[in-house]
Design a protein around this motif. Structure first.
Motif, mmCIF file in Angstrom:
data_model
loop_
_atom_site.group_PDB
_atom_site.id
_atom_site.type_symbol
_atom_site.label_atom_id
_atom_site.label_comp_id
_atom_site.label_asym_id
_atom_site.label_seq_id
_atom_site.Cartn_x
_atom_site.Cartn_y
_atom_site.Cartn_z
ATOM 1 N N LEU A 57 23.122 -17.157 21.715
ATOM 2 C CA LEU A 57 23.900 -16.235 22.546
ATOM 3 C C LEU A 57 23.013 -15.193 23.209
ATOM 4 N N PHE A 58 22.081 -14.632 22.433
ATOM 5 C CA PHE A 58 21.200 -13.592 22.964
ATOM 6 C C PHE A 58 19.897 -14.165 23.528
ATOM 7 N N GLU A 59 19.824 -15.490 23.559
ATOM 8 C CA GLU A 59 18.638 -16.175 24.106
ATOM 9 C C GLU A 59 17.356 -15.636 23.487
ATOM 10 N N MET A 60 17.350 -15.591 22.156
ATOM 11 C CA MET A 60 16.202 -15.041 21.441
ATOM 12 C C MET A 60 14.935 -15.865 21.637
ATOM 13 N N TYR A 61 15.105 -17.094 22.085
ATOM 14 C CA TYR A 61 13.932 -17.921 22.382
ATOM 15 C C TYR A 61 13.165 -17.377 23.591
ATOM 16 N N THR A 70 15.651 -5.044 18.945
ATOM 17 C CA THR A 70 16.606 -4.125 19.583
ATOM 18 C C THR A 70 18.018 -4.680 19.642
ATOM 19 N N TYR A 71 18.229 -5.923 19.205
ATOM 20 C CA TYR A 71 19.552 -6.545 19.342
ATOM 21 C C TYR A 71 20.388 -6.359 18.080
ATOM 22 N N LEU A 72 21.639 -5.998 18.297
ATOM 23 C CA LEU A 72 22.605 -5.878 17.215
ATOM 24 C C LEU A 72 23.088 -7.285 16.868
ATOM 25 N N THR A 73 22.490 -7.869 15.847
ATOM 26 C CA THR A 73 22.876 -9.207 15.399
ATOM 27 C C THR A 73 24.026 -9.105 14.406
ATOM 28 N N ARG A 74 24.510 -10.252 14.002
ATOM 29 C CA ARG A 74 25.602 -10.240 13.019
ATOM 30 C C ARG A 74 25.150 -9.585 11.710
ATOM 31 N N GLY A 75 23.930 -9.911 11.277
ATOM 32 C CA GLY A 75 23.427 -9.315 10.036
ATOM 33 C C GLY A 75 23.295 -7.807 10.135
ATOM 34 N N ARG A 76 22.777 -7.318 11.248
ATOM 35 C CA ARG A 76 22.637 -5.870 11.436
ATOM 36 C C ARG A 76 24.006 -5.203 11.545
ATOM 37 N N ASN A 77 24.929 -5.874 12.221
ATOM 38 C CA ASN A 77 26.281 -5.321 12.348
ATOM 39 C C ASN A 77 26.921 -5.177 10.968
ATOM 40 N N ASN A 78 26.771 -6.197 10.133
ATOM 41 C CA ASN A 78 27.314 -6.128 8.771
ATOM 42 C C ASN A 78 26.691 -4.978 7.985
ATOM 43 N N ALA A 79 25.391 -4.754 8.200
ATOM 44 C CA ALA A 79 24.711 -3.671 7.493
ATOM 45 C C ALA A 79 25.239 -2.311 7.926
#
Length: 349
Positions: A57-61, A70-79
């Motif tokens: 989704l965030f085209e991390m590649y 700098t991206y709010l990922t699912r793991g960071r959001n949960n934290a």
């Protein structure tokens, strides 16, 4: 740092077929090797809390390690949810009946808990409202919401029987009238703004805002066919084009032809004040995503979300700088710390 327990749970529950399908999709889009992509996905999972869906989704590649951070990922959001929200109060936001009862003064519309109210009160409600929105008490993403026209039934009793036949516990709400400016964007749904707030040491801050726009359905949810466009939190003006979940780009609304970038939300200062007041009502829930509707009588709350979604705020098409939203959270926490220091100085005088 993303916890090992979170990563293990994600791996255990991961849809393996979808994972390898996503790897193949990325391989075809980028030409990158499959094995290298899998290794990089795992690196992003460990370092950035990004599952394979976030990775794509965030085209991390296409991002370097600094940009990925700098991206709010699912793991960071949960934290962040774990840090600022008390799980003992989740029910206030998970259960629409509990939410409406607690935030009654922010709704500006009549509602009823269909099962708890009794038949007589429910029939009275139907007789007063020609349009009724029936919502699952614990639903999400706009799923299961039904717009019911009382006039399509022979009597209030028939309408009542139909509404009660809908699956699961539900609340009923009268239809919120939409501000004429929002109707110009799309009149088929109540187009809302998702506004995310942080409450730190009693001081509320507005982190980000996205306009969610309906497109062919009576709901505007991004995950139910709607589209989203970023809003400048200072001015209330839509700052870019809209995207749907398939990343289709919309410069104008396909139904109304209204220009999306540059669209000015009505009563934006009131809307900001609304959520900054609302986030103090349950102070133990410091990180909330609020859905705001704009009516002829001013902004109102539709609902609050104890797990604000992280996907719509930093889509690559909206972040050409390749910088996500995490720096905004860092700045909010810095401001809160500075304010706390100032308060201590004042108290010491």
């Amino acid at each position: 740092m993303i916890s090992i327990s979170f990563l293990m749970k994600r791996i255990w529950h991961m849809d393996k077929r979808a994972f390898f399908s996503k790897v193949e999709e990325i391989h075809k889009k980028t030409g990158k090797g499959r094995i290298g992509t899998i290794i990089d996905m795992q690196r992003c999972a460990v370092r950035h809390g990004a599952g394979y869906i976030d990775y794509d989704l965030f085209e991390m590649y296409n991002l370097n390690e600094h940009e990925r951070a700098t991206y709010l990922t699912r793991g960071r959001n949960n934290a962040i949810v774990k840090k600022y929200n008390n799980a003992g109060s989740f029910h206030i936001f998970e259960n629409k009946s509990d939410f409406n009862a607690r935030f009654e003064s922010f709704l500006n519309r009549e509602w009823i808990d269909a099962q708890a109210s009794g038949k007589e009160a429910a029939i009275d409600f139907i007789n007063r409202h020609s349009v009724i929105f029936s919502k699952p008490t614990c639903g999400a993403c706009g799923k299961g919401i039904e717009k019911v026209l009382a006039s399509e039934f022979g009597s209030a009793e028939e309408c009542y029987s139909y509404l009660l036949s809908l699956e699961g516990p539900r609340i009923w709400e009268e239809q919120a009238l939409q501000h004429p400016d929002m109707d110009k964007m799309y009149p088929g749904a109540i187009n809302t703004v998702r506004a995310v707030t942080l409450l730190i040491n009693g001081a509320p801050q507005l982190i980000t805002a996205m306009l969610r726009i309906g497109n062919g359905k009576h709901v505007d949810n991004f995950n139910s066919g709607g589209m989203a466009a970023p809003v400048d939190v200072g001015s209330g003006i839509v700052s870019d084009f809209a995207l749907d979940k398939q990343k289709t780009r919309f410069e104008k609304h396909p139904v109304t032809g209204t220009q999306i970038k540059g669209f000015a939300l009505p009563d934006w200062e009131e809307a900001k004040a609304l959520v900054l007041r609302a986030c103090k009502v349950v102070p133990e829930m410091g990180y909330i995503g609020w859905d705001i509707a704009f009516t002829p009588d001013g902004p109102i709350l539709i609902e609050g979300n104890e797990f604000p979604g992280h996907d719509i705020y930093q889509l690559p098409e909206h972040t050409p700088s390749k910088i996500g939203i995490m720096p905004v959270f860092a700045e909010a926490e810095r401001k809160a710390k500075e304010a706390a220091k100032e308060n201590l100085k004042v108290a010491a005088v």
